[in-house]
Write a protein that holds these residues in place. Structure first.
Motif, PDB file in Angstrom:
ATOM      1  N   LYS A   8       0.859  -1.183   0.000  1.00 41.16           N
ATOM      2  CA  LYS A   8       0.000   0.000   0.000  1.00 41.16           C
ATOM      3  C   LYS A   8       0.896   1.234   0.000  1.00 41.16           C
ATOM      4  N   THR A   9       0.639   2.154  -0.926  1.00 41.96           N
ATOM      5  CA  THR A   9       1.386   3.403  -0.965  1.00 41.96           C
ATOM      6  C   THR A   9       0.420   4.564  -0.802  1.00 41.96           C
ATOM      7  N   GLU A  10       0.919   5.582  -0.164  1.00 48.39           N
ATOM      8  CA  GLU A  10       0.087   6.753   0.104  1.00 48.39           C
ATOM      9  C   GLU A  10       0.885   7.987  -0.277  1.00 48.39           C
ATOM     10  N   SER A  11       0.256   8.897  -1.014  1.00 50.30           N
ATOM     11  CA  SER A  11       0.929  10.146  -1.359  1.00 50.30           C
ATOM     12  C   SER A  11       0.006  11.317  -1.027  1.00 50.30           C
ATOM     13  N   ILE A  12       0.630  12.379  -0.594  1.00 51.95           N
ATOM     14  CA  ILE A  12      -0.114  13.581  -0.214  1.00 51.95           C
ATOM     15  C   ILE A  12       0.377  14.727  -1.086  1.00 51.95           C
ATOM     16  N   THR A  13      -0.584  15.452  -1.688  1.00 47.11           N
ATOM     17  CA  THR A  13      -0.266  16.624  -2.493  1.00 47.11           C
ATOM     18  C   THR A  13      -0.934  17.828  -1.842  1.00 47.11           C
ATOM     19  N   ILE A  14      -0.121  18.829  -1.592  1.00 48.79           N
ATOM     20  CA  ILE A  14      -0.644  20.039  -0.951  1.00 48.79           C
ATOM     21  C   ILE A  14      -0.321  21.229  -1.840  1.00 48.79           C
TER      22      ILE A  14
END
Length: 109
Positions: A8-14
């Protein structure tokens, strides 16, 4: 050769206005080729199987063989040379192995 597992990979874009989170899953090798190719001498990666009545939780592992260099050197000093049983060099120092094999092959026909 090694099985794959679900990762499982998680990425956050702000940015200025909002924040987005993306979560994805994919099948990846449990032991990536990069890990195997970067192993140094004495290290190994392996997978073991279990029995129906004896389950093994951790089946894939990597480990390192730790050698006692002094003991290995001492043991190597006791090695004896392997005796020469057949010589394939003629009196001029020429290698005659191929010719000997060929002549014995044709002689047997």
């Amino acid at each position: 050769m090694f099985r794959k597992g679900l990762t499982k990979t998680e990425s956050i874009t702000i940015n200025r206005n909002n924040k987005s989170i993306s979560i994805s899953t994919q099948m990846d090798s449990l032991i990536p080729p990069s890990k195997i190719s970067n192993l140094t001498q004495g290290m190994f990666v392996d997978a073991v199987s279990d029995n129906f009545d004896e389950r093994i939780k951790q089946k894939i592992f990597h480990a390192e063989l730790v050698m006692d260099s002094a003991k290995v050197s001492a043991e190597m000093k006791t090695y004896k040379k392997i005796p020469v049983i057949a010589e394939f060099i003629d009196s001029d120092g020429k290698d005659i192995l191929h010719g000997t094999i060929e002549s014995n092959y044709h002689r047997g026909k």
